[in-house]
Design an enzyme around this catalytic site. Structure first.
Site, mmCIF file in Angstrom:
data_model
loop_
_atom_site.group_PDB
_atom_site.id
_atom_site.type_symbol
_atom_site.label_atom_id
_atom_site.label_comp_id
_atom_site.label_asym_id
_atom_site.label_seq_id
_atom_site.Cartn_x
_atom_site.Cartn_y
_atom_site.Cartn_z
ATOM 1 C CG PHE A 142 -22.246 -17.012 -4.073
ATOM 2 C CD1 PHE A 142 -22.702 -18.280 -3.769
ATOM 3 C CD2 PHE A 142 -21.515 -16.831 -5.244
ATOM 4 C CE1 PHE A 142 -22.452 -19.359 -4.617
ATOM 5 C CE2 PHE A 142 -21.254 -17.907 -6.097
ATOM 6 C CZ PHE A 142 -21.733 -19.169 -5.777
ATOM 7 C CG ASP A 227 -16.003 -11.755 -4.706
ATOM 8 O OD1 ASP A 227 -15.955 -11.483 -5.923
ATOM 9 O OD2 ASP A 227 -16.374 -12.864 -4.274
ATOM 10 C CE LYS A 256 -19.658 -14.570 -11.477
ATOM 11 N NZ LYS A 256 -19.841 -15.972 -11.906
#
Length: 404
Positions: A142, A227, A256
Site C-alpha cells: 500500500f 516507503d 504523516k
C-alpha cells in the site's frame, strides 16, 4: 448513539462520496492519546490517524509553531524563496542523514515523486533505454491511492475498474529476497517497498531480509526506495524502521507524522544523486515546501526528539506486544508488532475484525480493522504505561467476548 451523532453520520452519507466505512463515532476534540465525541465520551485513540498523529493530538508546541507562522506567512509558492524552507531542509537532513530533500504534501505525492525521480535517474545516470525502466514492488503493498500507484496494487478493491494503468512495474512476494534477485534485470531502476506492510495487517518480513535486499540493490545498481510514511519518525521504536537491520535506503519517503497531524507534509529524501537529476520545471507542487508546512514540520520533528517519543515507542511497544501475547483467547490467530505498530490477527471463524473494533468503541478504545481479520493498534507515541495497561484490560475482555 445520540441523535446528534446520527445526524452527523446521516448528513455525511447524504452528501459525501462513500469511499470510507468509518466506525460509528463523531469526534470533536483531541488531546494527547485521547479523543472525545460530540456527546463528550472519551476514547483512547489506537489508530493515530494511520500514524499521522504520532506526537499526540493537538501537541501544544506544534500548535504554537503553526499559529505563529500562520500570522506571518503561509504560502509563497516555489516561485520565491521563503525563510522556513532552508531551515526545514537543514533540520530534516541532520535528523535523517539525507543529502537531498524534495518537499511535497501527501504521502502519495511523495511516492509518485520518487517513481518519477528514480526513472529519470535510470535513464540519465544508469543508462536504461528510454521508456524501458522497471520498478519492482511487493504484493499486498500500500503506497497510496493515485492512479499511478493503484496500478501496481494487488488489492482488487484498490485497483478494480480504475484502469488502464501505466506499465513498468513488477510484483514479487514481500519478504522473499530470492524473488527480488530473480526479478532484477538490467532495466531495473528501483525496488519500492515498505519496511513493514501496514495496510496489509502489520506484516513484518523475516529477520535479515532487508540486509539481503540492500546487498542485492547495491550489487545491481538498483535504488532501494523505502516507503517509511507509516513506519518512519519513531513509530517502530527507531527513527526509521530501516535502522532495525542497520541499513540505509537510497531514497526514503516520509509523511504523516512529519506534521504531527496538523497539516499535510511529506518529503522524498535521497542519499545519492537521484534527486540531483531534477531540473527547474520538471517537477513541483504549489504547496510543497510552503512556509506554514515547514514551520509545522520543524516543530513536529523537534518534539519527537526532545520529548523522547521514539524511545517511549520502543518501551511502550514492547509492553503492549507482551500484553497482547499474554491474552488467552481462542479468537486470536497471531499477534505481531514492532514498537507501537501492532496487530492482532483473528481466526476466520472468530468473525470479522470490524465487530471487535465496534465492541472496543463501547469500552473507550478506537481501533481499526484491516483485511477483515486484523485489528491494527497504533496509539500516539506519547502513551504511558498506565494507559497501555488500561487498553490491554479492555482488549482482553473484548477478544474473549462471545459474539454468537
Amino acid at each position: 448513539m445520540s441523535s446528534s451523532i446520527i445526524d452527523f453520520i446521516a448528513t455525511e452519507a447524504r452528501f459525501g462520496a462513500q469511499n470510507y466505512a468509518p466506525i460509528g463515532v463523531v469526534l470533536s476534540r483531541g488531546e494527547g492519546v485521547w479523543v472525545w465525541d460530540t456527546d463528550g465520551n472519551r476514547y483512547l485513540d489506537c489508530l493515530s490517524a494511520y500514524s499521522a498523529v504520532s506526537q499526540g493530538h493537538c501537541h501544544p508546541k506544534i500548535l504554537a509553531a503553526m499559529v505563529e507562522q500562520a500570522h506571518r506567512l503561509t504560502l509563497t509558492s516555489r516561485a520565491f524563496h521563503n525563510d522556513q524552507l532552508a531551515l526545514f531542509y537543514e533540520e530534516i537532513a541532520a535528523l535523517t542523514g539525507s543529502h537531498k530533500v524534495l518537499p511535497m504534501n501527501s504521502g502519495a505525492e511523495a511516492v509518485e515523486s520518487a517513481i518519477k525521480s528514480v526513472r529519470k535517474w535510470g535513464y540519465e545516470v544508469k543508462g536504461v533505454p528510454d521508456g524501458q525502466a522497471e520498478i519492482i514492488v511487493c504484493a499486498n503493498n500500500f503506497h497510496g491511492r493515485t492512479l499511478g500507484i493503484v496500478g501496481f496494487s494487488t488489492d482488487p478493491e484498490t485497483h478494480g475498474h480504475f484502469g488502464p494503468f501505466a506499465p513498468g512495474f513488477k510484483i514479487i512476494p514481500f519478504g522473499d529476497a530470492a524473488a527480488l534477485e530473480q526479478a532484477i534485470t538490467p532495466n531495473t531502476v528501483a525496488f519500492l517497498v515498505e519496511p513493514i506492510q501496514g495496510e496489509a495487517g502489520v506484516v513484518i518480513p523475516p529477520a535479515g531480509y532487508f540486509t539481503k535486499v540492500r546487498e542485492l540493490c547495491t550489487a545491481n545498481n538498483v535504488m532501494l526506495v523505502l516507503d517509511e510514511i507509516q513506519t518512519g519518525l519513531g513509530r517502530t521504536g527507531k527513527l526509521l524502521a530501516e535502522q532495525h537491520e542497520g541499513i540505509e535506503a537510497d531514497v526514503t519517503l516520509l509523511g504523516k507524522a512529519l506534521s504531527g497531524g496538523f497539516y499535510p507534509v511529506s518529503a522524498v529524501l535521497s542519499n545519492n544523486d537521484v534527486l540531483g537529476t531534477l531540473r527547474p520545471g520538471q517537477h513541483g507542487s504549489t504547496f510543497g515546501g510552503n512556509p506554514l508546512a515547514c514551520a509545522v514540520a520543524r516543530a513536529a520533528m523537534r518534539v519527537l526528539v526532545e520529548e523522547g517519543m521514539i524511545e517511549n515507542a520502543a518501551r511502550q511497544g514492547a509492553r503492549f506486544l507482551e500484553g497482547l501475547k499474554d491474552i488467552r483467547a481462542n479468537t486470536i490467530r497471531e499477534v505481531r508488532g514492532r514498537g507501537l505498530m501492532l496487530a492482532v490477527e483473528l481466526h476466520p471463524e472468530a468473525g470479522r475484525a470490524r465487530r471487535y473494533c465496534e465492541a472496543l468503541q463501547g469500552k473507550g478504545i478506537l481501533a481499526k480493522d484491516t483485511h477483515e481479520q486484523t485489528i491494527r493498534i497504533a496509539p500516539p507515541l506519547v502513551i504511558t504505561s498506565d494507559q497501555v495497561d488500561w487498553a490491554l484490560e479492555r482488549l482482553a475482555t473484548t477478544l474473549t467476548q462471545d459474539f454468537s
